[in-house]
Design a protein around this motif. Structure first.
Motif, mmCIF file in Angstrom:
data_model
loop_
_atom_site.group_PDB
_atom_site.id
_atom_site.type_symbol
_atom_site.label_atom_id
_atom_site.label_comp_id
_atom_site.label_asym_id
_atom_site.label_seq_id
_atom_site.Cartn_x
_atom_site.Cartn_y
_atom_site.Cartn_z
ATOM 1 N N ALA A 93 47.353 44.986 30.627
ATOM 2 C CA ALA A 93 46.174 44.209 30.200
ATOM 3 C C ALA A 93 45.893 44.428 28.715
ATOM 4 O O ALA A 93 45.911 45.572 28.253
ATOM 5 C CB ALA A 93 44.957 44.633 31.011
ATOM 6 N N THR B 291 40.060 43.960 28.216
ATOM 7 C CA THR B 291 40.043 43.144 29.451
ATOM 8 C C THR B 291 39.073 43.724 30.474
ATOM 9 O O THR B 291 38.272 43.002 31.074
ATOM 10 C CB THR B 291 41.457 43.064 30.060
ATOM 11 N N GLU C 226 35.534 42.992 29.762
ATOM 12 C CA GLU C 226 35.179 41.597 30.052
ATOM 13 C C GLU C 226 34.920 41.397 31.543
ATOM 14 O O GLU C 226 34.030 40.652 31.933
ATOM 15 C CB GLU C 226 36.310 40.656 29.614
ATOM 16 N N LEU D 231 42.256 36.628 34.649
ATOM 17 C CA LEU D 231 43.393 37.533 34.442
ATOM 18 C C LEU D 231 44.745 36.819 34.468
ATOM 19 O O LEU D 231 45.724 37.332 33.922
ATOM 20 C CB LEU D 231 43.373 38.626 35.517
ATOM 21 N N ARG E 64 47.316 36.623 31.637
ATOM 22 C CA ARG E 64 46.884 37.609 30.628
ATOM 23 C C ARG E 64 47.392 39.003 30.942
ATOM 24 O O ARG E 64 47.528 39.841 30.073
ATOM 25 C CB ARG E 64 45.351 37.670 30.641
ATOM 26 N N VAL E 65 47.594 39.252 32.225
ATOM 27 C CA VAL E 65 48.067 40.577 32.648
ATOM 28 C C VAL E 65 49.338 40.405 33.458
ATOM 29 O O VAL E 65 49.608 39.321 33.991
ATOM 30 C CB VAL E 65 47.016 41.318 33.513
#
Ligand code: ADP
Ligand code: MG
Length: 455
Positions: free
Chosen positions: A165, A169, A172, A300, A303-304
């Motif tokens: 991540a 993250t 957030e 997510l 993004r991860v």
């Protein structure tokens, strides 16, 4: 005479020496908790410092322990482990250091010991314990870089595990949870739900997200023949399944409130308006966590490398573990009471949601178990042959609401609902039978926890 006196004095001296030796050998009370990962020290927490400790297992289950004045106590647990108790606390006060005894060996190699910290023993100021979360990460973290976080939102333990991540993250995700709590909680003054419930028949304008949850809630209520009803609020408010007062409604107040439960009477208008007839109220407890899990998963995706989000009985798995192994999601054994698992699902890009009659409730004066899933037709805890309903769906919101509906409907109605809507479901009945819809096993490789351990 002289000889006798000498013997008495000798005896007293001997007893004193023995007592001194005993005192010296009695173990010292520990003054800190040492957490080891394998043999490496991970954290050293002085007793009495306001710290909670999350110990996560490979399957994503967690123990949350609190460090008290005297030792440690279990705050909550979602895992199958000898020291875990799901209902109530395991108090591990009065632990004493006995040669650095290992208190508990958890399956993922985390060892908790109570030890005498030399610095503390000499009266030095306690050093700050290392945090559970990792240090700030590099801009492009490796896919294997793991970050864990947890929080208490929506009356539930929220745990999040991220792989690869980007920095910030986790913060957030926490901020999103806080925002949803402010928006959807019926007890937070000024929340959308609070305003709807206190409008006295007037139209209120809400956030588009609240409106969307209500829109879908109405649909699911219709397709479950009212087994799922967010307008359950006036009745759910008469019971107390969380604060410990074990309140039960009087029959007259319960019957009087039944006509107020009708999701069809929620009017959703243009511009995100909501109108409820006076007296009616909504409770999003059976659907909001699913909606939030969907939104966190959405934040997510892409993004991860991988994420496992857990909000009580709602889990969302985004992607695959970096090492190629599947993420596993445990299905709790409803009869065990210690959080032990009944079985394991292999998951990827899917939400798995379980509703159970064993999760929240209380034993009444006659010993009857009153659980928190109410039958909208009676206002009583649903009389059902199911103790748990697990759904695997890409929409966690749908899975959440439908799992609650399945409990109310019982196995026959739940299987019909599953067939009509193509649901992948696993039900456990009160008499211990596990029922799966067609293909559930093949799709999710469901196996009993015993088989999983012996594979
Ligand atoms: P949990 O939220 O504990 O995981 P559920 O998803 O099954 O469990 O939701 C139960 C919650 O939903 C209750 O605590 C209550 O707030 C609300 N609720 C209870 N009965 C119903 C029902 N028949 N329909 C909709 N919501 C319900
Ligand atoms: Mg639910």
């Amino acid at each position: 005479m002289k000889k006798k006196n000498l013997l008495i004095i000798g005896g007293i001296l001997l007893a004193a020496v023995v007592m001194l030796l005993v005192f010296m050998l009695v173990p010292l009370r520990a003054n800190c908790v040492v957490v080891r990962l394998g043999s490496a020290e991970y954290a050293r927490i002085p007793l009495g410092s306001p710290q909670t400790l999350t110990v996560e297992q490979e399957n994503g289950a967690v123990n949350v322990l609190e460090v008290t004045e005297n030792g440690m106590r279990m705050v909550s647990s979602t895992c199958a482990n000898q020291i875990c108790v799901n209902k109530g606390l395991v108090t591990l006060d009065n632990w004493e250091l006995k040669g650095g005894a290992v208190i508990s060996c958890l399956p993922n190699g985390v060892t908790l010991t109570l030890e005498e910290d030399p610095a503390l023993a000499q009266g030095a100021a306690p050093t700050a314990a290392p945090q559970n979360d990792r240090q700030p990460q590099a801009e492009k973290p490796a896919a294997t870089e793991k970050t864990s976080g947890y929080g208490w939102y929506f009356d539930t333990l929220v745990t999040i595990t991220l792989y690869g991540a980007p920095e910030g993250t986790m913060d957030e995700l926490h901020a999103a949870c806080q925002r949803y709590e402010k928006l959807l909680s019926k007890t937070v003054e000024g929340s959308d739900v609070y305003r709807i419930n206190n409008a006295g028949g007037q139209t209120v304008t809400v956030d588009p997200e609240t409106w969307e949850i209500l829109r879908r809630a109405k649909e699911i209520s219709a397709l479950s023949d009212g087994a799922f009803s967010v307008t359950i609020a006036p009745l759910s408010a008469m019971w107390d399944f969380t604060k410990g007062t074990n309140r039960m409604p009087e029959e007259t107040e319960r019957i009087a409130a039944l006509p107020l439960v009708n999701d069809g009477a929620i009017t959703l208008g243009e511009g995100c308006t909501v109108t409820l007839p006076a007296g009616m109220q909504v409770d999003l407890g059976g659907i909001a966590k699913g909606y939030i899990a969907d939104r966190l998963a959405e934040m997510l995706r892409g993004r991860v490398a991988c994420a496992i989000i857990s909000l009580g009985g709602n889990t969302y798995v985004v992607g695959d573990k970096p090492d190629g192994t599947y993420n596993t999601i445990g299905v709790q054994d409803p009869f065990d009471g210690t959080g032990a698992l009944e079985g394991v699902i292999f998951a990827k890009n899917i939400s798995v949601v379980t509703s159970g009659t064993y999760e929240r409730g209380f034993a009444g004066p006659d010993g009857t178990w009153y659980h928190h899933i109410l039958d909208p037709k009676t206002g009583l805890p649903a009389r059902t042959d199911l103790v748990s309903a697990t759904l695997a769906m890409t929409s966690s919101m749908d899975a959440d609401a439908l799992a609650t509906a399945c409990i109310v409907l019982g196995s026959e109605g739940a299987l019909r609902l599953a067939r009509e809507n193509g649901l992948d479901a696993l039900f456990i009945t009160g008499d211990g039978r596990t029922i799966m819809t067609e293909g559930f096993q093949e799709k999710f490789g469901y196996m009993t926890y015993e088989a999983f351990n012996n594979r």
